[in-house]
Write an enzyme that holds these catalytic residues in place. Structure first.
Site, short mmCIF file in Angstrom:
data_model
loop_
_atom_site.label_atom_id
_atom_site.label_comp_id
_atom_site.label_asym_id
_atom_site.label_seq_id
_atom_site.Cartn_x
_atom_site.Cartn_y
_atom_site.Cartn_z
CB ILE A 121 -1.03 -0.03 1.25
CG1 ILE A 121 -0.06 -0.04 2.42
CG2 ILE A 121 -1.86 -1.09 1.22
CD1 ILE A 121 -1.03 -0.01 3.63
CG PHE A 128 14.75 4.27 6.89
CD1 PHE A 128 15.87 4.62 6.24
CD2 PHE A 128 14.65 5.49 7.80
CE1 PHE A 128 16.80 5.71 6.34
CE2 PHE A 128 15.05 6.58 7.91
CZ PHE A 128 16.31 6.71 7.18
CE LYS A 173 8.85 2.48 7.55
NZ LYS A 173 8.95 3.83 8.08
CG ASP A 212 10.14 12.96 6.10
OD1 ASP A 212 9.87 14.17 5.40
OD2 ASP A 212 9.90 12.04 5.49
#
Length: 745
Positions: A37, A42, A63, A159
């Site tokens: 998805i 990283f 992840k 970020d």
């Protein structure tokens, strides 16, 4: 099967120590990996299903990472309704791990605000669009405020962007992807590269200062701008261009003038160039709460959301940035031209300095540079004071002391130049007199090589002058080259050429078939007609056919192009009238290369006498005494006397005073010594009588038989005086009559 909290295992360690961090461990058999998805900082992100101990199913996000670094550690320390929830870790294949978090059904905020679903969301929910904006802005601000002030350790996300904010099924914003985040145990942390260009703060781009929580404030302002405008920040620019705009030009995202003041001020407070001047997240959260409580401002903002001013303002900013880019490009090109001109000037100055160290032999041809170097060399022997030498050099240039003036200087003149010490003046005057004496002594005695060179030069010039007619007609052609770089940018340069008016006008005796042989130099000057200022450095070049100005000139045709070019043509010495021709043209169009003008010019040439020969008085060269003690090579055009020139010419060509060479003279003498018949027939009708040469016996006395007969027949005082005497007045040999002559052994 185990619960997320009951089973724990050691899975990672911190970067700074060997302290082991415990994460909830989820069995791999309980995880079913689904579709891909997205991509995190990283690692790749997948959807999946997790089977809980009670048998129920939960949709999760997985992840996949290679190493468990900061992200899992930070997620294990934080828990907030506007931050993605961390469930634990799961061992994948090999050395890989899965970070298991909650699943956001609506995807990222970036995808949502740029989709069609976002356009119909406000109307379907029954509220206005600005209410949603304020709600999302408050939720994101609440999550960042928690990281900065309420978490166990102060955390800088680094970020923050719309792609790292996700929406759950209830459209609640949650912050995710802590792959680049850092713990802030002190007031700041060392800068390192991380983040995305359009959302990065100036200090993160430059990495010149320590990072603080103000870095996330800058990024939050960009996310707020995205939610309001529904546009991609800096969409048409590369990363390098974005970095340059933010750090060097201080350009931030465009805000329309119609934007309500509180909203505009809120974004501006997030984009202060100095980090300490920016608002903090608590202040931003308070401002959003006040904004939501003011219905009048909310209505004004809602009305603003219905306008299309964002696109108009963004397009306007793009035009301004493009204009700025063109201006910078022009300035860069101008700086390059100036730098090139400066290098050329420095090269010329260095050549002048080098030339000053090797002056011409003719002192009258010395410039101030030659004189200055010569004076400095002489005075340097008696004075080591650099300031004194610099003052004298400055006085030489200020008073324009050339070589001719140097020879006529007196001690008073030297004192006026700043040579106040008597010893220095005496030494300098001594060298000036020596220089003048050397110049005068060698004035009429050039070296044979130099004299021959000058005579050959004069002979060539006279022959060239005699080969052309008195008058000729040529045409001067001035034009321009144009290169189209793009739709609006042009490069151009000018050229000058020459030709005979007609092929029949070429002089019959001319060795050169080109009219450019009559042109010495061509100079180009290009000016802006509006400002009357030069566009580039004037350029001169020696004519060898077609000549051009050396540098291309770049302009934008959007501007009012009006360029004046001045082309000055200087003729060779053989041309007496006119000495030069000037062509002036004004250019208003740069669409194509073209000829600007064809100028017909009638030239009158210098003629030389046909009887002129090499023996005509010619210039000679006088070497110059140099303070270094050697003679330099050079030329000085003066005139010597015919006698001297004849002597040097005979010596140079090997001829004696009889007009014969040494070889011819030796051959003739040998023929005279060789006996030959009285008559030698050279031709049938021509007889040359050659007297027979006989060797006469040398006599040792003057009263020999022949002499006595001669003296008897011609007893005149003159004949008596012609008698041979030795030193002392007596005869060379004088014997008495009747005695024998002496014998020689």
């Amino acid at each position: 099967m185990s619960t997320p909290t009951s089973n724990e295992s050691t899975s990672s360690s911190s970067n700074n120590s060997d302290q082991r961090v415990l994460f909830p461990d989820i069995q791999r058999d309980d995880i079913q990996v689904g579709d891909h998805i997205g991509v995190g900082t990283f690692g790749a992100v997948f959807s999946g299903n997790w089977t809980l101990p009670d048998g129920s199913q939960r949709t999760i996000a997985l992840k996949k990472v290679f190493v468990l670094e900061k992200e899992a550690e930070i997620l294990s320390k934080i828990r907030h309704k506007n931050i993605i929830q961390f469930y634990g870790i799961c061992k994948a294949t090999g050395n890989d791990f899965f970070i298991v978090t909650e699943y956001a059904e609506k995807g990222s905020l970036y995808d949502f605000i740029h989709s069609e679903e976002s356009q119909s969301f406000a109307s379907s929910s029954g509220g206005n669009s600005f209410d949603v904006v304020v709600k999302w802005a408050s939720q994101i601000a609440s999550g960042i405020q928690y990281l900065h002030y309420d978490a166990v350790d102060t955390i800088i996300h680094r970020d923050l962007k719309s792609k790292n904010v996700v929406l759950d099924k209830n459209l609640v914003c949650k912050i995710c992807d802590f792959g680049t985040s850092k713990d802030l145990t002190h007031s700041c942390t060392a800068p390192s590269w991380g983040g995305t260009a359009a959302w990065m703060s100036p200090e993160m781009i430059l990495q010149s200062e320590g990072l603080t929580t103000a870095t996330d404030v800058w990024s939050y302002g960009v996310v707020l701008w995205e939610i309001l405008s529904k546009e991609v920040p800096y969409k048409d620019y590369s990363e390098f261009r974005i970095f340059t705009m933010i750090t060097q030009s201080g350009i931030t995202l465009a805000i329309p003038p119609s934007c309500p003041a509180p909203l505009k001020q809120l974004m501006s407070n997030c984009w202060k160039m100095t980090p300490k001047d920016r608002a903090n997240m608590r202040q931003i959260q308070g401002e959003l709460n006040r904004l939501a409580g003011n219905q009048k401002v909310m209505d004004e903002c809602e009305k603003f959301m219905g306008l299309e001013d964002w696109k108009t303002e963004i397009e306007k900013q793009e035009k301004n940035v493009e204009k700025m880019r063109k201006d910078l490009e022009k300035r860069r090109e101008q700086l390059e031209i100036r730098e090139k001109a400066l290098k050329q000037r420095m090269k010329v100055e260095q050549a002048v300095l080098d030339s000053a160290r090797h002056p011409p032999e003719d002192v009258h041809q010395w410039s101030e540079h030659h004189t200055s170097h010569w004076v400095e060399t002489v005075l340097g022997r008696v004075a080591n004071d650099k300031k004194f030498l610099d003052r004298v050099n400055a006085a030489v240039f200020r008073n324009r002391i050339t070589g001719a003036r140097l020879l006529g200087m007196t001690q008073n003149d030297l004192e006026h130049l700043g040579v106040h010490k008597v010893g220095s003046r005496i030494e300098l005057m001594k060298m000036i007199r020596k220089l003048a004496d050397t110049q005068k002594a060698l004035h009429n005695f050039p070296t044979l090589e130099q004299a021959k060179r000058i005579e050959m030069t004069l002979k060539t010039e006279k022959e060239a002058a005699g080969q052309l007619a008195n008058d000729v007609d040529i045409v001067i052609i001035v034009g321009m080259y144009v290169r189209k770089m793009n739709a609006t940018r042009r490069k151009f340069k000018f050229y000058a050429d020459s030709d005979w008016i007609d092929d029949t006008d070429i002089p019959a005796k001319s060795k050169s078939k080109h009219a450019s042989s009559l042109i010495k130099t061509v100079c180009f000057s290009v000016l802006d007609e509006n400002t009357k200022k030069p566009i580039n450095e004037p350029a001169c070049s020696i004519s060898s056919g077609m000549t051009t100005n050396p540098d291309w000139i770049t302009v934008d045709t959007e501007d009012d192009v009006k360029i004046r070019v001045i082309v000055s043509v200087y003729y060779a010495d053989i041309v007496t009238q006119p000495r030069n021709t000037e062509v002036i043209k004004v250019v208003t169009s740069l669409e194509e290369s073209k000829i600007l003008e064809e100028r017909h010019v009638h030239l009158r040439l210098r003629r030389s006498s046909s009887s002129a020969s090499i023996s005509t008085p010619s210039p000679v060269i006088a070497p110059v005494y140099h303070p270094f003690g050697h003679l330099n090579n050079g030329f000085h055009h003066t005139t010597s006397s015919p006698q001297l020139r004849g002597f040097w010419h005979r010596k140079q060509t090997g001829m004696n005073r009889h007009g014969l060479t040494e070889t011819e003279l030796s051959s003739l003498q040998e023929q005279l010594r060789t006996p030959s018949p009285d008559k030698k027939v050279v031709d049938e009708n021509v007889i040359i009588h050659v007297p027979k040469l006989t060797r006469r016996r040398r006599t040792t006395t003057t009263n020999s038989e022949d002499t006595e007969k001669s003296d008897t027949n011609n007893k005149t005082p003159e004949s008596q005086a012609r008698r041979v005497h030795v030193h002392g007045g007596k005869d060379k040999w004088n014997w008495k009559k009747g005695k024998s002559r002496p014998k020689f052994t």
